[in-house]
Design a protein around this motif. Structure first.
Motif, PDB file in Angstrom:
ATOM      1  N   HIS A 203       0.681  -1.125   0.063  1.00  0.00           N
ATOM      2  CA  HIS A 203      -0.130   0.047  -0.009  1.00  0.00           C
ATOM      3  C   HIS A 203       0.787   1.070  -0.119  1.00  0.00           C
ATOM      4  O   HIS A 203       1.902   1.362   0.610  1.00  0.00           O
ATOM      5  CB  HIS A 203      -0.853  -0.010   1.322  1.00  0.00           C
ATOM      6  CG  HIS A 203      -1.641   1.173   1.201  1.00  0.00           C
ATOM      7  ND1 HIS A 203      -2.790   1.441   0.776  1.00  0.00           N
ATOM      8  CD2 HIS A 203      -1.557   2.472   1.823  1.00  0.00           C
ATOM      9  CE1 HIS A 203      -3.377   2.462   0.884  1.00  0.00           C
ATOM     10  NE2 HIS A 203      -2.922   3.245   1.606  1.00  0.00           N
ATOM     11  N   ARG A 204       0.675   2.389  -1.000  1.00  0.00           N
ATOM     12  CA  ARG A 204       1.177   3.414  -0.891  1.00  0.00           C
ATOM     13  C   ARG A 204       0.489   4.580  -0.549  1.00  0.00           C
ATOM     14  O   ARG A 204      -0.812   4.458  -0.880  1.00  0.00           O
ATOM     15  CB  ARG A 204       1.853   3.941  -2.275  1.00  0.00           C
ATOM     16  CG  ARG A 204       2.721   2.909  -2.931  1.00  0.00           C
ATOM     17  CD  ARG A 204       4.120   3.014  -2.277  1.00  0.00           C
ATOM     18  NE  ARG A 204       4.809   1.972  -2.630  1.00  0.00           N
ATOM     19  CZ  ARG A 204       5.900   2.139  -3.564  1.00  0.00           C
ATOM     20  NH1 ARG A 204       5.979   3.606  -4.025  1.00  0.00           N
ATOM     21  NH2 ARG A 204       6.672   1.551  -4.021  1.00  0.00           N
ATOM     22  N   ARG A 205       0.822   5.494   0.228  1.00  0.00           N
ATOM     23  CA  ARG A 205      -0.089   6.653   0.762  1.00  0.00           C
ATOM     24  C   ARG A 205      -0.368   7.608  -0.778  1.00  0.00           C
ATOM     25  O   ARG A 205       0.733   7.559  -1.546  1.00  0.00           O
ATOM     26  CB  ARG A 205       0.796   7.614   1.480  1.00  0.00           C
ATOM     27  CG  ARG A 205       0.758   7.626   3.028  1.00  0.00           C
ATOM     28  CD  ARG A 205       1.519   8.567   3.736  1.00  0.00           C
ATOM     29  NE  ARG A 205       2.904   8.495   3.162  1.00  0.00           N
ATOM     30  CZ  ARG A 205       3.664   9.693   3.214  1.00  0.00           C
ATOM     31  NH1 ARG A 205       3.111  10.642   3.313  1.00  0.00           N
ATOM     32  NH2 ARG A 205       4.763   9.378   2.828  1.00  0.00           N
ATOM     33  N   PRO A 206      -1.522   7.937  -0.902  1.00  0.00           N
ATOM     34  CA  PRO A 206      -1.561   8.951  -2.015  1.00  0.00           C
ATOM     35  C   PRO A 206      -0.642  10.228  -2.095  1.00  0.00           C
ATOM     36  O   PRO A 206      -0.398  10.602  -0.982  1.00  0.00           O
ATOM     37  CB  PRO A 206      -2.889   9.350  -2.188  1.00  0.00           C
ATOM     38  CG  PRO A 206      -3.607   9.068  -0.596  1.00  0.00           C
ATOM     39  CD  PRO A 206      -2.563   8.154  -0.274  1.00  0.00           C
ATOM     40  N   ASP A 207      -0.390  10.490  -3.255  1.00  0.00           N
ATOM     41  CA  ASP A 207       0.549  11.611  -3.313  1.00  0.00           C
ATOM     42  C   ASP A 207      -0.103  13.039  -3.510  1.00  0.00           C
ATOM     43  O   ASP A 207      -0.805  13.334  -4.431  1.00  0.00           O
ATOM     44  CB  ASP A 207       1.421  11.474  -4.819  1.00  0.00           C
ATOM     45  CG  ASP A 207       2.588  12.558  -4.815  1.00  0.00           C
ATOM     46  OD1 ASP A 207       2.385  13.599  -4.202  1.00  0.00           O
ATOM     47  OD2 ASP A 207       3.204  12.654  -5.865  1.00  0.00           O
ATOM     48  N   GLU A 208      -0.153  13.553  -2.568  1.00  0.00           N
ATOM     49  CA  GLU A 208      -1.180  15.006  -2.435  1.00  0.00           C
ATOM     50  C   GLU A 208      -0.601  15.927  -3.121  1.00  0.00           C
ATOM     51  O   GLU A 208      -1.304  16.991  -3.366  1.00  0.00           O
ATOM     52  CB  GLU A 208      -1.365  15.453  -0.814  1.00  0.00           C
ATOM     53  CG  GLU A 208      -0.013  15.255  -0.225  1.00  0.00           C
ATOM     54  CD  GLU A 208      -0.053  16.030   1.234  1.00  0.00           C
ATOM     55  OE1 GLU A 208      -1.053  16.349   1.564  1.00  0.00           O
ATOM     56  OE2 GLU A 208       0.927  16.063   1.964  1.00  0.00           O
ATOM     57  N   PHE A 209       0.528  15.784  -3.757  1.00  0.00           N
ATOM     58  CA  PHE A 209       1.172  17.058  -4.770  1.00  0.00           C
ATOM     59  C   PHE A 209       1.040  16.451  -6.188  1.00  0.00           C
ATOM     60  O   PHE A 209       1.551  17.239  -7.154  1.00  0.00           O
ATOM     61  CB  PHE A 209       2.530  17.308  -4.163  1.00  0.00           C
ATOM     62  CG  PHE A 209       2.633  17.656  -2.848  1.00  0.00           C
ATOM     63  CD1 PHE A 209       1.916  19.091  -2.382  1.00  0.00           C
ATOM     64  CD2 PHE A 209       3.027  17.135  -1.868  1.00  0.00           C
ATOM     65  CE1 PHE A 209       2.053  19.231  -0.807  1.00  0.00           C
ATOM     66  CE2 PHE A 209       3.344  17.379  -0.505  1.00  0.00           C
ATOM     67  CZ  PHE A 209       2.846  18.668  -0.158  1.00  0.00           C
ATOM     68  N   ASP A 210       0.275  15.332  -6.447  1.00  0.00           N
ATOM     69  CA  ASP A 210       0.194  14.857  -7.726  1.00  0.00           C
ATOM     70  C   ASP A 210      -0.765  15.730  -8.381  1.00  0.00           C
ATOM     71  O   ASP A 210      -2.025  15.665  -7.918  1.00  0.00           O
ATOM     72  CB  ASP A 210      -0.156  13.581  -7.880  1.00  0.00           C
ATOM     73  CG  ASP A 210      -0.140  12.866  -9.056  1.00  0.00           C
ATOM     74  OD1 ASP A 210      -0.349  13.808  -9.978  1.00  0.00           O
ATOM     75  OD2 ASP A 210      -0.280  11.691  -9.473  1.00  0.00           O
ATOM     76  N   PRO A 211      -0.638  16.559  -9.635  1.00  0.00           N
ATOM     77  CA  PRO A 211      -1.619  17.243 -10.133  1.00  0.00           C
ATOM     78  C   PRO A 211      -2.880  16.279 -10.550  1.00  0.00           C
ATOM     79  O   PRO A 211      -3.997  16.580 -10.489  1.00  0.00           O
ATOM     80  CB  PRO A 211      -1.060  17.836 -11.260  1.00  0.00           C
ATOM     81  CG  PRO A 211       0.308  17.857 -10.877  1.00  0.00           C
ATOM     82  CD  PRO A 211       0.770  16.584 -10.064  1.00  0.00           C
ATOM     83  N   ALA A 212      -2.607  14.921 -10.951  1.00  0.00           N
ATOM     84  CA  ALA A 212      -3.550  14.253 -11.307  1.00  0.00           C
ATOM     85  C   ALA A 212      -4.731  13.800 -10.049  1.00  0.00           C
ATOM     86  O   ALA A 212      -5.688  13.274 -10.465  1.00  0.00           O
ATOM     87  CB  ALA A 212      -3.078  13.093 -12.092  1.00  0.00           C
ATOM     88  N   GLN A 213      -3.926  14.110  -8.931  1.00  0.00           N
ATOM     89  CA  GLN A 213      -4.717  13.467  -7.690  1.00  0.00           C
ATOM     90  C   GLN A 213      -5.525  14.549  -6.595  1.00  0.00           C
ATOM     91  O   GLN A 213      -6.043  14.108  -5.898  1.00  0.00           O
ATOM     92  CB  GLN A 213      -4.048  12.465  -6.832  1.00  0.00           C
ATOM     93  CG  GLN A 213      -3.439  11.279  -7.625  1.00  0.00           C
ATOM     94  CD  GLN A 213      -2.537  10.222  -6.566  1.00  0.00           C
ATOM     95  OE1 GLN A 213      -2.896  10.142  -5.357  1.00  0.00           O
ATOM     96  NE2 GLN A 213      -1.699   9.807  -7.132  1.00  0.00           N
TER      97      GLN A 213
END
Lengths: 224, 407
Positions: A203-213
């Motif tokens: 499991h990976r934490r969601p990337d909060e700085f990813d423009p797509a997310q």
């Protein structure tokens, strides 16, 4: 499968180093028996001691800490080892987990191990470390491995650190296998070779700085 | 490219002499620093907003900025930051419009959420609502500057009925807004949504983090159709201590670094200068460091330096401003200009904003017809309409979410 050991051992010849090695040997052996290879790496908190204090003061992880956090977050399972000082895990062990990204252990089985001067401290892992790891969303295994000084002179019978290391390793591998394959423990995986074709990624934490997310602004506006 | 200084107005003991400036001395020193910045040719002076010791920054920055505007001719006045969470947007709209008139348009502002939790209850606000406050307040501020006879209803203040904030912005064009945030992706998203600027005060943060925040803002700026990612408005912080001789700079600054409330007793100055923008050394080293920001931030429009920090005496701060103007900026201006893409706009001035407004090219919040955001909204509305048709039979949907959906 990737196992990361987090060790707060203060020297190479310490009893916690020895206990850590014993636990990791048991884990490797279990992995082999269930037909997989455990790649084990170690994060040594002694090497990160100054970085931990710096981050406490600045709020900013040093590059080396970032690296250590990422290493652990990419693991399938974690083994954490600490010596006990005055009835509590050594401060930098606690500090490390206090600075660790929230939710960073999600879905990861975590096996806890500790050494201490007396058997009277044996519940330190259950009473003090278990809540912290659970807060970080780690799955703490029921068995913990504790070795007091007197244990090093005793035999390896039931209830000994050796036996507990074996039991902990079995629980760890069982859980890792069922998480990875989604079908059950190592026995079932071994009984039906090929069923692990779709091995789940850790499991990976969601990337909060990813423009797509990123959460679209209209959604933020409408929440107000 | 604009170069300037920003201050947080901290009253910090000088660790070398043990002297602590009085609030009066600190406030007067701040005015001196701003006048010096104008005199030597810096482009921007920005002040923080503070409500508690050990700070003597204005509670309402337009008070200080109006005073400076009256004593200067050319320098752009700004904030770092104006609290969008705890201030009433009605007061912000009116005070900053008034300042804009007094300063003949020579101002803009940077909005932030602040880093002092206790401020919220001092102004009757709920600290748990920090982000929703920032979002609703700015949405109202944005409208107050652009609409008259405004009817408005929100969650955090009483409704407005037919309200017109006064004075109206100079030439009918609101001040330019930079949204400052260190680690909230939502604020980068907010800046992009409105087509405003994004300022990352990276003084305590490593490059890899700042880069990701800037990239997020740039990508979303393009998504909302305000221009390409390269054309977005980015500002960065930085802090420096210089002497002509690099070793002299290290020796002189070390006791200040080691004892400053914000730096001291943590990482060594060696580590800190490696991991953050702090540059201690010769003007040439400051030039090289600052030029390197462009490599990861792209062409950016505003660089603000913190120079009055860590308890440095006023005399030293003024010397730092001289060094910046005489030995750093000439080269930086030349080098940045040589590399700057002609497609990328400079930092907006009032005149530039007026021209954009007259050309009918003001950014449309949420994106105009040509933006990907608009297309995605249409597509979503079409899909939702289809689904509701399927499930409910004949009910016709009017389509969800037009541009902005701010009604």
């Amino acid at each position: 499968m990737k196992i990361v050991a987090v060790s707060a051992s203060m020297s190479e010849s310490s009893s916690s180093t020895a206990l850590g090695e014993r636990v990791l040997r048991a884990v490797r052996k279990r992995a082999e028996e269930s037909g997989t290879e455990a790649q084990v790496s170690t994060v040594s908190l002694r090497d990160l001691a100054h970085d931990l204090v710096d981050m406490t003061l600045t709020g900013m992880p040093t590059p080396r800490l970032e690296e250590a956090f990422a290493e652990i977050e990419s693991a399938d399972a974690v083994v954490a080892i600490t010596p006990v000082y005055n009835a509590a895990p050594v401060g930098i062990f606690t500090l490390f987990w206090q600075l660790f990204p929230e939710g960073g252990l999600q879905g990861k089985p975590v096996l806890l191990a500790a050494t201490g001067g007396t058997a009277r401290h044996s519940l330190v892992l259950d009473s003090q470390v278990r809540p912290v790891i659970a807060y970080l969303k780690g799955i703490v295994l029921p068995t913990t491995v504790y070795a007091a000084t007197e244990d090093w002179g005793a035999g390896g019978g039931a209830g000994s650190p050796n036996a507990r290391a074996e039991a902990g390793a079995a629980e760890l591998m069982g859980l890792v296998c069922s998480i990875r394959t989604g079908v059950g423990g190592p026995d079932r995986a071994a009984a039906a070779p090929g069923t692990d074709a779709e091995v789940a990624e850790p499991h990976r934490r969601p990337d909060e700085f990813d423009p797509a997310q990123v959460t679209p602004f209209e959604q933020l506006l409408n929440m107000g | 490219m604009e170069f300037g200084i920003f201050t947080i107005g901290d009253v910090t003991p000088d660790p070398v002499t043990g002297t602590v400036p009085t609030e009066h001395e600190r406030i007067k020193a701040t005015v001196e620093i701003a006048k010096k910045a104008e005199e030597v040719g810096l482009d921007v002076f920005a002040t923080g907003e503070h409500h508690n010791p050990p700070f003597a920054a204005p509670a309402n920055p337009p008070v200080l900025l109006a005073n400076i505007a009256a004593q200067t001719q050319r320098i752009e006045l700004s904030t770092a930051t104006t609290l969008i969470t705890t201030n009433d947007p009605v007061r912000l709209a009116e005070d900053y419009s008034y300042l804009q008139h007094l300063a003949d348009g020579r101002m803009d502002l940077m909005l932030g959420r602040g880093n002092t939790g206790p401020v919220y209850p001092w102004f009757g606000k709920d600290i748990r609502q920090g982000l929703p406050l920032a979002i609703e307040h700015y949405n109202l501020l944005h409208r107050l500057w652009r609409e008259e006879d405004l009817d408005w209803e929100g969650k955090f203040r009483t409704p407005l009925q037919g309200f017109t904030a006064t004075p109206r912005p100079l030439d009918g064009v609101p001040p330019f807004v930079w949204h400052g945030s260190i680690r909230s992706p939502e604020i980068a998203e907010q800046a992009a949504y409105y087509g405003d600027g994004f300022f990352h005060n990276n003084i305590f943060w490593p490059t890899y983090h700042t880069q990701r925040m800037v990239n997020l803002y740039r990508q979303r700026y393009e998504y909302y159709g305000h221009g390409t990612a390269d054309q977005a408005f980015v500002g960065l912080g930085g802090q420096v201590f210089m002497r002509k001789d690099s070793q002299a700079a290290w020796n002189e600054f070390r006791p200040y670094f080691d004892n400053a409330p914000v730096y001291g007793h943590g990482p060594s100055m060696e580590d800190f200068t490696k991991q953050t923008p702090l540059t201690v050394g010769s003007p040439q080293q400051v030039i090289e460091r600052t030029l390197s920001f462009r490599e990861w931030a792209g062409d950016y429009q505003r660089q603000l330096f913190l120079v009055d920090h860590a308890g440095l005496p006023l005399k030293t701060v003024l010397e730092q401003i001289d060094l910046l103007a005489e030995d750093v900026l000439p080269t930086l201006r030349k080098e940045f200009a040589a590399q700057h893409s002609p497609e990328v706009p400079e930092a907006p001035t009032h005149e530039w904003l007026v021209a954009r407004h007259e050309a009918d090219k003001d950014p449309i919040p949420g994106g105009g017809r040509d933006s990907q955001a608009f297309k995605d909204r249409e597509e979503r509305a079409r899909r939702e309409a289809e689904e509701s048709k399927k499930s409910e039979g004949a009910t016709k949907s009017d389509g969800a979410g037009g541009a902005g959906s701010q009604g």
